[in-house]
Motif scaffolding. Structure first.
Motif, PDB file in Angstrom:
ATOM      1  N   HIS A  11       0.877  -1.174   0.000  1.00 28.14           N
ATOM      2  CA  HIS A  11       0.000   0.000   0.000  1.00 28.14           C
ATOM      3  C   HIS A  11       0.910   1.219   0.000  1.00 28.14           C
ATOM      4  O   HIS A  11       1.656   1.413   0.954  1.00 28.14           O
ATOM      5  N   LEU A  16       4.543  -4.970   0.939  1.00 19.40           N
ATOM      6  CA  LEU A  16       4.197  -5.800   2.096  1.00 19.40           C
ATOM      7  C   LEU A  16       4.760  -7.195   1.895  1.00 19.40           C
ATOM      8  O   LEU A  16       5.244  -7.836   2.814  1.00 19.40           O
ATOM      9  N   PRO A  35       1.238 -11.845  12.653  1.00 25.11           N
ATOM     10  CA  PRO A  35       0.992 -10.654  13.470  1.00 25.11           C
ATOM     11  C   PRO A  35       0.133  -9.611  12.751  1.00 25.11           C
ATOM     12  O   PRO A  35       0.052  -9.611  11.525  1.00 25.11           O
ATOM     13  N   SER A  36      -0.481  -8.718  13.533  1.00 22.79           N
ATOM     14  CA  SER A  36      -1.246  -7.617  12.952  1.00 22.79           C
ATOM     15  C   SER A  36      -0.329  -6.805  12.052  1.00 22.79           C
ATOM     16  O   SER A  36       0.823  -6.570  12.393  1.00 22.79           O
ATOM     17  N   GLY A  37      -0.865  -6.400  10.924  1.00 27.81           N
ATOM     18  CA  GLY A  37      -0.083  -5.571  10.006  1.00 27.81           C
ATOM     19  C   GLY A  37       0.783  -6.375   9.061  1.00 27.81           C
ATOM     20  O   GLY A  37       1.459  -5.813   8.196  1.00 27.81           O
ATOM     21  N   ALA A  38       0.779  -7.701   9.188  1.00 23.00           N
ATOM     22  CA  ALA A  38       1.622  -8.534   8.316  1.00 23.00           C
ATOM     23  C   ALA A  38       1.105  -8.533   6.872  1.00 23.00           C
ATOM     24  O   ALA A  38       1.863  -8.803   5.948  1.00 23.00           O
ATOM     25  N   GLY A  39      -0.189  -8.248   6.717  1.00 20.31           N
ATOM     26  CA  GLY A  39      -0.751  -8.209   5.366  1.00 20.31           C
ATOM     27  C   GLY A  39      -1.781  -9.291   5.098  1.00 20.31           C
ATOM     28  O   GLY A  39      -2.103  -9.582   3.945  1.00 20.31           O
ATOM     29  N   LYS A  40      -2.345  -9.862   6.157  1.00 16.88           N
ATOM     30  CA  LYS A  40      -3.327 -10.945   5.975  1.00 16.88           C
ATOM     31  C   LYS A  40      -4.550 -10.452   5.195  1.00 16.88           C
ATOM     32  O   LYS A  40      -4.987 -11.092   4.241  1.00 16.88           O
ATOM     33  N   THR A  41      -5.088  -9.312   5.638  1.00 12.16           N
ATOM     34  CA  THR A  41      -6.276  -8.781   4.952  1.00 12.16           C
ATOM     35  C   THR A  41      -5.950  -8.459   3.499  1.00 12.16           C
ATOM     36  O   THR A  41      -6.732  -8.765   2.590  1.00 12.16           O
ATOM     37  N   THR A  42      -4.785  -7.873   3.285  1.00 13.56           N
ATOM     38  CA  THR A  42      -4.358  -7.544   1.919  1.00 13.56           C
ATOM     39  C   THR A  42      -4.286  -8.807   1.064  1.00 13.56           C
ATOM     40  O   THR A  42      -4.764  -8.835  -0.078  1.00 13.56           O
ATOM     41  N   ARG A  45      -7.714  -9.964   0.176  1.00 13.26           N
ATOM     42  CA  ARG A  45      -8.329  -9.097  -0.853  1.00 13.26           C
ATOM     43  C   ARG A  45      -7.778  -9.414  -2.240  1.00 13.26           C
ATOM     44  O   ARG A  45      -8.497  -9.311  -3.233  1.00 13.26           O
TER      45      ARG A  45
HETATM   46  P1  ADP Z   1      -3.240  -7.716   8.707  1.00 13.69           P
HETATM   47  O1  ADP Z   1      -4.564  -8.155   8.177  1.00 13.69           O
HETATM   48  O2  ADP Z   1      -2.231  -8.823   8.755  1.00 13.69           O
HETATM   49  O3  ADP Z   1      -3.331  -7.002  10.009  1.00 13.69           O
HETATM   50  P2  ADP Z   1      -3.340  -5.719   6.591  1.00 13.69           P
HETATM   51  O4  ADP Z   1      -3.309  -6.372   5.261  1.00 13.69           O
HETATM   52  O5  ADP Z   1      -4.636  -5.229   7.100  1.00 13.69           O
HETATM   53  O6  ADP Z   1      -2.622  -6.682   7.646  1.00 13.69           O
HETATM   54  O7  ADP Z   1      -2.360  -4.483   6.587  1.00 13.69           O
HETATM   55  C1  ADP Z   1      -0.980  -4.625   6.251  1.00 13.69           C
HETATM   56  C2  ADP Z   1      -0.316  -3.229   6.263  1.00 13.69           C
HETATM   57  O8  ADP Z   1      -0.804  -2.458   5.184  1.00 13.69           O
HETATM   58  C3  ADP Z   1      -0.592  -2.440   7.522  1.00 13.69           C
HETATM   59  O9  ADP Z   1       0.566  -1.717   7.831  1.00 13.69           O
HETATM   60  C4  ADP Z   1      -1.718  -1.529   7.134  1.00 13.69           C
HETATM   61  O10 ADP Z   1      -1.694  -0.352   7.869  1.00 13.69           O
HETATM   62  C5  ADP Z   1      -1.434  -1.282   5.665  1.00 13.69           C
HETATM   63  N1  ADP Z   1      -2.684  -1.091   4.893  1.00 13.69           N
HETATM   64  C6  ADP Z   1      -3.697  -1.978   4.793  1.00 13.69           C
HETATM   65  N2  ADP Z   1      -4.664  -1.516   3.982  1.00 13.69           N
HETATM   66  C7  ADP Z   1      -4.245  -0.289   3.568  1.00 13.69           C
HETATM   67  C8  ADP Z   1      -4.802   0.706   2.712  1.00 13.69           C
HETATM   68  N3  ADP Z   1      -5.994   0.519   2.119  1.00 13.69           N
HETATM   69  N4  ADP Z   1      -4.091   1.831   2.517  1.00 13.69           N
HETATM   70  C9  ADP Z   1      -2.896   2.003   3.084  1.00 13.69           C
HETATM   71  N5  ADP Z   1      -2.311   1.118   3.897  1.00 13.69           N
HETATM   72  C10 ADP Z   1      -2.965  -0.014   4.144  1.00 13.69           C
END
Ligand code: ADP
Ligand code: ADP
Length: 224
Positions: A11, A16, A35-42, A45
């Motif tokens: 991002h 990531l 861990p949180s912030g590792a990029g799981k949600t990304t 998606r």
């Molecule tokens: P997780 O699900 O493992 O906690 P995320 O995929 O949510 O990780 O986020 C990974 C990193 O990318 C984090 O540092 C988060 O702040 C950043 N991030 C996630 N989504 C966005 C976005 N839409 N815009 C900018 N930064 C993002």
């Protein structure tokens, strides 16, 4: 079903992860930890084409997601049920209407009534069907989100922290529903912090645990 092939994503500036590969084999059951912030949600998606790989390829049901037009992506996404971390309900609609929403969007509203009743009973929300989402408890919201994710009979279920805000008993209940879907042949991918939930999984489920950390995806099964 879904394949990430040497995918890179970040991002904004820094990546990531890069050159990351992941395959969702039909019928598989996988957890994504880290861990949180590792990029799981990304990563999730990318799997349902909500984000496009910056490098590498994402294949959805054999098709290159980068070459699909919007309609084709929408068609593929109907085969993927997503349980979002924050549920994303429309608060002015009832629980039943929220769950049926994907059907109305797909012009299949006529199928709603029968499916819906069955689904509401399956997730244990028959009594709450006329309520609004803000009136539900955390666990009820998560079960409603799961019902909405499966109303289109998707082949793949992708869930982002489905037990994030619920107590132990409810997380066991949600896990049981996800296992049931897998036993019906659905491919399941769950991002979670809930290692206790993973450990509680019965040995008759052939689950894999992946761990995403510092841009690397590894198999973490043995350390659990
Ligand atoms: P997780 O699900 O493992 O906690 P995320 O995929 O949510 O990780 O986020 C990974 C990193 O990318 C984090 O540092 C988060 O702040 C950043 N991030 C996630 N989504 C966005 C976005 N839409 N815009 C900018 N930064 C993002
Ligand atoms: P955070 O709360 O910072 O996002 P986690 O809840 O993911 O971190 O992890 C908590 C602890 O459990 C950390 O020490 C982490 O290294 C460890 N951990 C997380 N996932 C796994 C796993 N799949 N296997 C082994 N240890 C893990």
């Amino acid at each position: 079903m879904i394949e990430l092939d040497k995918v890179s994503y970040g991002h904004g500036g820094a990546a990531l992860f890069s050159q990351l590969s992941l395959t969702l084999v039909p019928g598989s059951f996988q957890f994504l930890t880290g861990p949180s912030g590792a990029g799981k949600t990304t990563l999730l998606r990318l799997c349902y084409a909500d984000l496009r790989a910056q490098r590498g390829k994402v294949r959805l049901f054999g098709q290159d997601a980068n070459t699909l037009d919007r309609d084709a992506v929408a068609m593929s996404r109907r085969r993927i049920g997503v349980v979002h971390q924050d549920c994303q309900f429309l608060d002015h609609l009832s629980v039943a209407e929220n769950i049926a929403l994907p059907l109305s969007v797909a012009d299949r509203a006529a199928e709603a009534s029968e499916n819906l009743k069955e689904l509401l009973a399956w997730v244990g929300l028959s009594k709450q069907s006329a309520q609004r989402p803000p009136e539900l408890s955390g666990g009820e919201r998560q079960r409603a989100a799961l019902a909405r994710a499966v109303i289109m009979s998707p082949d793949v279920i992708i869930a982002d922290e489905p037990t994030g805000n619920v107590d132990w008993e409810m997380s066991q209940r949600l896990l049981a529903l996800l296992v049931e879907l897998n036993k019906m042949g659905k491919t399941v991918l769950i991002a979670t912090h809930d290692l206790a939930m993973i450990r509680s999984l019965k040995s008759d489920v052939d689950a894999r645990v992946l761990r995403l950390k510092d841009g690397l995806l590894t198999t973490a099964g043995a350390v659990l």
